[in-house]
Design a protein around this motif. Structure first.
Motif, mmCIF file in Angstrom:
data_model
loop_
_atom_site.group_PDB
_atom_site.id
_atom_site.type_symbol
_atom_site.label_atom_id
_atom_site.label_comp_id
_atom_site.label_asym_id
_atom_site.label_seq_id
_atom_site.Cartn_x
_atom_site.Cartn_y
_atom_site.Cartn_z
ATOM 1 N N THR A 25 -17.340 -2.340 3.822
ATOM 2 C CA THR A 25 -15.997 -2.999 4.592
ATOM 3 C C THR A 25 -15.551 -4.016 3.718
ATOM 4 N N VAL A 26 -14.204 -3.978 4.019
ATOM 5 C CA VAL A 26 -13.419 -5.137 3.331
ATOM 6 C C VAL A 26 -12.943 -5.906 4.468
ATOM 7 N N ALA A 27 -12.919 -7.334 4.370
ATOM 8 C CA ALA A 27 -12.666 -8.107 5.513
ATOM 9 C C ALA A 27 -11.167 -8.798 4.972
ATOM 10 N N PRO A 70 -5.240 -14.538 11.580
ATOM 11 C CA PRO A 70 -4.752 -15.844 12.116
ATOM 12 C C PRO A 70 -4.787 -15.403 13.671
ATOM 13 N N ALA A 71 -4.850 -16.579 14.391
ATOM 14 C CA ALA A 71 -4.965 -16.200 15.914
ATOM 15 C C ALA A 71 -3.881 -15.585 16.441
ATOM 16 N N ARG A 72 -2.517 -15.828 15.900
ATOM 17 C CA ARG A 72 -1.501 -15.421 16.500
ATOM 18 C C ARG A 72 -1.299 -13.810 16.327
ATOM 19 N N MET A 73 -1.902 -13.122 15.186
ATOM 20 C CA MET A 73 -1.960 -11.903 14.776
ATOM 21 C C MET A 73 -2.515 -10.978 16.104
ATOM 22 N N GLU A 104 -11.463 -11.075 10.386
ATOM 23 C CA GLU A 104 -12.384 -12.135 10.339
ATOM 24 C C GLU A 104 -11.504 -13.316 11.263
ATOM 25 N N ILE A 105 -12.198 -13.518 12.302
ATOM 26 C CA ILE A 105 -11.506 -14.555 12.944
ATOM 27 C C ILE A 105 -12.140 -15.767 13.129
ATOM 28 N N ILE A 156 -15.320 -6.685 13.775
ATOM 29 C CA ILE A 156 -14.727 -8.073 14.137
ATOM 30 C C ILE A 156 -15.855 -8.986 13.748
ATOM 31 N N SER A 157 -15.381 -9.896 12.952
ATOM 32 C CA SER A 157 -16.528 -11.022 12.354
ATOM 33 C C SER A 157 -15.884 -12.371 12.947
ATOM 34 N N ILE A 158 -17.092 -13.158 13.318
ATOM 35 C CA ILE A 158 -16.534 -14.719 13.527
ATOM 36 C C ILE A 158 -16.749 -15.444 12.220
#
Ligand code: C2E
Ligand code: CA
Ligand code: CA
Length: 740
Positions: A565-567, A571-574, A601-602, A628-630
């Protein structure tokens, strides 16, 4: 008032057969039947409608029954004489103004005098010259008509005045000073809140004027009198029942009287409603509807006035530009409704930090006393999350700094939004007159420069402007413009940093990291991503990155049989974008790859800020297969319970912990805890920033096998990534076990 209207002219009963009399109704009273017949005949011929009576009683009876335009009354009657009839008639309000022509004996001077005494309109010596008689009657009727019209127009004027809540008054000025008599109309008395029949002296009227306006008004009156000038003023009244009223007085000098006194006449009008309407309109034009603070226009206007005063009186003034930190983020994540609530609360707190004066009382009576510039002090809203505090007079920079501190302190307390605690800070730029600018525009610009400097230095503070700051600000501005163009010109590119499973030494994926090639130099994300986030450019930039990555994945699938997978960093607003899921579905479909190949990545902190707002989006993404990655995990103090509520597939242990592994025991403990936690939650765990073999080994020992870092590979251009991929898969084992 109740006078019968003569039937003459417009509105009268007209008939073409009628002559001079035009149908006017006459009551003819005489006891001489011959005279009665002759006169009646002559009047009828002339176009009058005649009713006759032969004695006093029947005359009064006829008068009370009929509606007559005039009466011809013989002075000598058998029962009541004509004088008595006239007297009684006049005693009746309906006949107060009925034209009465008294017919008297020849040259009977006393009876002529008596006729007038009892209220006769005119008299005529008994005659058979009927043209004379008819002429007299017509003359009398015309007089009555004029009088009635005058009466009506006076009535209309009074009604108009009372509708307009307006009245008149007059006074005299002797030697430039107000002097008796002061005459005031009943309507004007009503306007001033007196009974219309009250007797009111100038002194008593002046007592109605609000204490603050009274001396100003007297000064104005005297000044106008000295200059023989008209007077026009708005005056605040305070009525005995406590109500306030604003009246407008317009008066003109009419000239000198015989005693050398200047006569003034004027109108007084109740302006309260109008003033309130004006106030409302002015309020709309000058105040921000959301926060109720003075708007940009108003605060700049005040600043101009305050600056004039500061110049004239040679004191300092200050402008503070207050910009809420990361408000855009709050607005984007919590929604505009809550964003508005936050602005309202922040505005309220800021306002309390200065001697905010809402209403400015301008106008003729405003005392231009020395300290009146103080009334300009206010906090206004420039727009968005930008506020400005205007301090019209300050002693030193320390005073301003104190107020700025007070503002920062006021914002520190949490703001409750929909039952949720929110924290907001602000960056404050300070600029002083005369030191750092001598026009409002300069002061504002320099305050802005100082404010940006605060943002650059980490926000939540106040800084005064210094000339050095402006170059930094300019650089920033240049950078922002250049970044706008970078996207269009294709100056952005992505490097891919592999992540590996350290036990098998296989590449499991990659993280796309953005670079900006500007004038032959590569600019690192730290130098442009924050700017992109602040300016909103981050959105198109991230869209661009997602598309790039999708195409890259497709290419590697074909060339390398790449199955990882490619991360992409989100950004938050996205995440707040409602069409994010559609967008990702669209680009993966277009590129011909599965959404499972993508990872978002969030950062932990941005996920925390958005709380439940993005939950649905995350769920939809997950059902699409997107991972979803933190990111930077461990820096945001997320709670475990909180994390389990989100559809997360991976935790990325923050570089800072990895790099202190084996150096400080707390990092070991944190990393161990994160790993244990992710096991319990069935999450993948990845360590980033692994630079040494020792770090790798400790991680392996603690149970984390997936890693990313310089120990394995730097972020690579796609061709290098392909080379690295080939090398790893040719000779998978061993290489990472040395520190080379
Ligand atoms: P990040 O998401 O934590 O990315 C990892 C950063 O650590 C990258 O820095 C990477 O080059 C660096 N790194 C990787 N291995 C090592 C190592 O062993 N030692 C050290 N010291 N550093 C290592 P980079 O590329 O400078 O990116 C910095 C940050 O900028 C990223 O942190 C990310 O937050 C942001 N960023 C980068 N690219 C993008 C992007 O395309 N979009 C967004 N929104 N943010 C991005
Ligand atoms: Ca990242
Ligand atoms: Ca990271």
């Amino acid at each position: 008032m109740g006078a019968p209207e003569p039937r003459l002219g417009a509105g009268g009963v007209e008939s073409p057969s009628l002559g001079a009399g035009q149908g006017a109704r006459i009551l003819l009273v005489d006891d001489d039947p011959v005279y009665l017949t002759l006169t009646s005949h002559a009047l009828t011929q002339a176009g009058f409608v005649v009713t006759t009576a032969a004695d006093g009683q029947s005359a009064l009876g006829a008068a009370s029954r009929g509606d007559f335009d005039a009466m011809l009354l013989d002075a000598l009657l058998p029962d009541l004489d004509g004088f008595e009839v006239c007297r009684r008639l006049r005693g009746h309000p309906a006949h107060e103004h009925l034209p009465v022509l008294m017919i008297t004996g020849r040259d009977d001077d006393p009876s002529i005098a008596r006729a007038y005494d009892v209220g006769a309109t005119d008299f005529l010596v008994k005659t058979t010259q009927f043209t004379l008689l008819i002429g007299r009657v017509q003359y009398m009727l015309r007089g009555a008509q004029t009088r009635a019209e005058l009466e009506r127009s006076k009535e209309r004027l009074a009604r108009a005045q009372s509708l307009a809540r307006m009245g008149s008054c007059s006074w005299r000025a002797v030697d430039g000073r107000l002097s008796a008599p002061f005459v005031i109309s009943p309507e004007a008395l009503t306007v001033l809140g007196f009974d219309p029949s009250a007797r009111v002296t100038a002194r008593r009227a002046l007592r109605r004027v609000m204490a603050a306006d009274r001396r100003g008004l007297i000064r104005l009156l005297n000044q106008a009198a000295r200059q023989q000038a008209p007077l026009s003023a708005d005056i605040g009244l305070s009525l005995p029942d406590g109500r306030r009223r604003v009246v407008h007085v317009d008066a003109e000098p009419e000239g000198m009287d015989a005693l050398g006194a200047l006569q003034y006449t004027g109108v007084i009008q109740d302006f309260t409603d109008r003033r309130q309407a004006e106030d409302r309109i002015r309020h709309l034009a000058d105040f921000d509807p959301l926060t109720g603070l003075p708007n940009r226009r108003q605060i700049l206007w005040r600043a101009e006035r305050a600056l004039d005063a500061a110049r004239a009186q040679q004191h300092r003034m200050a402008l503070l530009l207050v910009d809420l930190d990361r408000f855009k983020l709050i607005n984007d994540t919590l929604g505009h409704g809550m964003g508005d609530d936050l602005l309202v609360e922040a505005a309220r707190r800021l306002r309390d930090c200065v001697r905010h004066v809402d209403q400015l009382h301008e106008g003729a009576l405003q005392d231009a006393h020395a300290r009146s510039h103080r009334q300009y002090e206010a906090v206004g809203r420039l727009g968005g999350d930008e506020f400005v505090a205007l301090l019209p007079e300050i002693g030193s920079l320390d005073d301003v700094q104190r107020i700025a501190e007070r503002m920062l302190e006021a914002l520190r307390k949490p703001i409750m939004l929909d039952g949720q605690e929110c924290f907001v800070t602000a960056s404050i730029g300070v600029c002083l007159y005369p030191e750092e600018g001598d026009s409002v525009a300069d002061l504002l610009r320099n305050a802005d420069v100082a404010m940006y400097a605060v943002k650059a230095q980490g926000r939540n503070a106040a800084l005064p402007f210094t000339p050095g700051l402006s170059t930094q600000a300019r650089e920033r501005l240049n950078l922002e413009t250049a970044l706008h163009k970078a996207l269009e010109r294709g100056e952005l590119f992505l490097r891919y940093q592999p992540s590996l499973d350290s036990t098998t030494s296989r590449i499991v994926g990659a993280e796309a990291l953005m670079r900006w090639r500007r004038d032959e130099h590569d600019i690192m994300p730290a130098d442009f991503i924050p700017l992109a986030e602040e300016s909103g450019l981050i959105v198109p930039m991230t869209e661009w990155a997602l598309k790039q990555v999708a195409a890259q994945v497709k290419r590697w699938e074909q060339r390398l049989a790449f199955a990882g997978t490619v991360a992409v960093n989100m950004p938050a607003r996205m995440l707040r974008r409602l069409d994010l899921v559609d967008f990702i579905e669209g680009i993966t479909y277009e590129a011909g790859i599965s959404p499972r190949r993508l990872k978002l990545e969030i950062t932990e902190t941005s996920l925390m800020d958005q709380v439940d707002q993005v939950l649905e989006t995350l769920q939809q993404l997950r059902s699409l297969g997107v991972k979803i990655s933190i990111d930077d995990f461990g820096t945001g103090y997320s709670s475990l319970a909180y994390l389990t509520r989100h559809p997360i597939s991976e935790l990325k242990i923050d570089r800072s912990f990895v790099q202190r592994l084996g150096v400080d025991s707390r990092s070991n403990a944190v990393v161990a805890a994160v790993i244990a936690m992710s096991r319990a939650l069935d999450l993948r765990v990845v360590a980033e920033g692994v630079e040494t073999r020792r770090q790798m080994e400790i991680l392996q020992f603690l149970g984390c096998t997936q890693m990313q870092g310089y120990h394995f590979a730097h972020p690579l251009d796609p061709p290098d990534f392909e080379g690295f991929h080939a090398a790893v898969h040719r000779r998978p084992m061993g290489k990472w076990n040395s520190d080379a």
